[in-house]
Write a protein that holds these residues in place. Structure first.
Motif, PDB file in Angstrom:
ATOM      1  N   ARG A   1      26.709  39.031  29.362  1.00  0.00           N
ATOM      2  CA  ARG A   1      25.625  38.086  29.683  1.00  0.00           C
ATOM      3  C   ARG A   1      24.366  38.846  30.106  1.00  0.00           C
ATOM      4  NH1 ARG A   1      29.733  35.359  32.279  1.00  0.00           N
ATOM      5  NH2 ARG A   1      29.026  36.105  34.304  1.00  0.00           N
ATOM      6  N   GLU A   2      24.552  39.853  30.953  1.00  0.00           N
ATOM      7  CA  GLU A   2      23.415  40.644  31.410  1.00  0.00           C
ATOM      8  C   GLU A   2      22.754  41.359  30.236  1.00  0.00           C
ATOM      9  OE1 GLU A   2      24.971  43.254  34.420  1.00  0.00           O
ATOM     10  OE2 GLU A   2      25.151  41.646  35.899  1.00  0.00           O
ATOM     11  N   ALA A   3      23.561  41.886  29.319  1.00  0.00           N
ATOM     12  CA  ALA A   3      23.017  42.584  28.151  1.00  0.00           C
ATOM     13  C   ALA A   3      22.222  41.614  27.277  1.00  0.00           C
ATOM     14  CB  ALA A   3      24.143  43.243  27.349  1.00  0.00           C
ATOM     15  N   ARG A   4      22.758  40.393  27.067  1.00  0.00           N
ATOM     16  CA  ARG A   4      22.033  39.388  26.283  1.00  0.00           C
ATOM     17  C   ARG A   4      20.709  39.044  26.950  1.00  0.00           C
ATOM     18  NH1 ARG A   4      27.166  37.193  25.431  1.00  0.00           N
ATOM     19  NH2 ARG A   4      26.901  35.732  27.150  1.00  0.00           N
ATOM     20  N   ALA A   5      20.743  38.865  28.272  1.00  0.00           N
ATOM     21  CA  ALA A   5      19.517  38.528  29.003  1.00  0.00           C
ATOM     22  C   ALA A   5      18.504  39.663  28.891  1.00  0.00           C
ATOM     23  CB  ALA A   5      19.840  38.234  30.470  1.00  0.00           C
ATOM     24  N   LEU A   6      18.980  40.894  28.999  1.00  0.00           N
ATOM     25  CA  LEU A   6      18.072  42.034  28.900  1.00  0.00           C
ATOM     26  C   LEU A   6      17.499  42.174  27.492  1.00  0.00           C
ATOM     27  CD1 LEU A   6      19.969  44.639  31.102  1.00  0.00           C
ATOM     28  CD2 LEU A   6      17.790  43.513  31.622  1.00  0.00           C
TER      29      LEU A   6
ATOM     30  N   GLN B   1      42.344  40.454  34.173  1.00  0.00           N
ATOM     31  CA  GLN B   1      41.443  39.310  34.319  1.00  0.00           C
ATOM     32  C   GLN B   1      40.122  39.728  34.973  1.00  0.00           C
ATOM     33  OE1 GLN B   1      43.708  36.383  36.453  1.00  0.00           O
ATOM     34  NE2 GLN B   1      44.992  35.878  34.689  1.00  0.00           N
ATOM     35  N   GLU B   2      40.205  40.589  35.972  1.00  0.00           N
ATOM     36  CA  GLU B   2      38.989  41.081  36.619  1.00  0.00           C
ATOM     37  C   GLU B   2      38.124  41.852  35.618  1.00  0.00           C
ATOM     38  OE1 GLU B   2      40.310  43.455  39.902  1.00  0.00           O
ATOM     39  OE2 GLU B   2      40.824  41.718  41.132  1.00  0.00           O
ATOM     40  N   LEU B   3      38.778  42.662  34.788  1.00  0.00           N
ATOM     41  CA  LEU B   3      38.037  43.419  33.780  1.00  0.00           C
ATOM     42  C   LEU B   3      37.385  42.493  32.759  1.00  0.00           C
ATOM     43  CD1 LEU B   3      40.443  46.446  33.186  1.00  0.00           C
ATOM     44  CD2 LEU B   3      38.213  46.477  34.330  1.00  0.00           C
ATOM     45  N   GLU B   4      38.087  41.432  32.383  1.00  0.00           N
ATOM     46  CA  GLU B   4      37.512  40.469  31.443  1.00  0.00           C
ATOM     47  C   GLU B   4      36.304  39.776  32.056  1.00  0.00           C
ATOM     48  OE1 GLU B   4      40.453  37.738  30.028  1.00  0.00           O
ATOM     49  OE2 GLU B   4      41.488  39.264  28.843  1.00  0.00           O
ATOM     50  N   VAL B   5      36.411  39.411  33.335  1.00  0.00           N
ATOM     51  CA  VAL B   5      35.280  38.781  34.021  1.00  0.00           C
ATOM     52  C   VAL B   5      34.098  39.757  34.070  1.00  0.00           C
ATOM     53  CG1 VAL B   5      34.467  37.933  36.268  1.00  0.00           C
ATOM     54  CG2 VAL B   5      36.666  37.157  35.362  1.00  0.00           C
ATOM     55  N   ASP B   6      34.377  41.010  34.398  1.00  0.00           N
ATOM     56  CA  ASP B   6      33.321  42.026  34.423  1.00  0.00           C
ATOM     57  C   ASP B   6      32.688  42.189  33.051  1.00  0.00           C
ATOM     58  OD1 ASP B   6      33.657  42.500  37.112  1.00  0.00           O
ATOM     59  OD2 ASP B   6      34.821  44.351  36.849  1.00  0.00           O
ATOM     60  N   LEU B   7      33.531  42.226  32.012  1.00  0.00           N
ATOM     61  CA  LEU B   7      33.032  42.370  30.650  1.00  0.00           C
ATOM     62  C   LEU B   7      32.120  41.198  30.289  1.00  0.00           C
ATOM     63  CD1 LEU B   7      32.988  43.781  27.894  1.00  0.00           C
ATOM     64  CD2 LEU B   7      35.050  42.485  27.315  1.00  0.00           C
TER      65      LEU B   7
END
Length: 106
Positions: free
Chosen positions: A53-58, A42-48
């Protein structure tokens, strides 16, 4: 692997524990490990999701910056053309002044 080593160790020491008790303890360890692994997943999914989101924003920011750069380049080209026209006009005015001076002398 850890459980196999644990079981081997128990059998080698010749302990007389009840098989049911051992099985229950191993089952509890397996449940605990599954829960830990689920939390990690679950932590990995949240990180992913955060990284996506960060990649889309960038990518969006990159697109905006490219558009701004293209606009700035168009404006620069327009200003350079204007400067060239003005320099040509100044040169022509200089030639015209020289002709007028020559005309006056004649």
């Amino acid at each position: 692997q850890r459980y196999q080593a644990h079981l081997l160790d128990l059998s080698e020491r010749g302990e007389q524990q009840d098989a049911s008790e051992t099985a229950q303890r191993i089952a509890a360890e397996l449940r605990r490990d599954r829960e830990i692994n689920e939390l990690r997943r679950q932590e990995l999914e949240v990180d992913l999701q955060r990284h996506e989101r960060e990649a889309r924003a960038l990518r969006s920011e990159l697109t905006d910056l490219k558009e701004r750069l293209a606009g700035e380049q168009r404006e620069t080209a327009r200003l350079q053309a204007e400067v060239q026209r003005e320099q040509l006009a100044v040169a022509k005015l200089g030639q015209l002044n020289m002709l007028e001076d020559d005309k006056r002398r004649l």
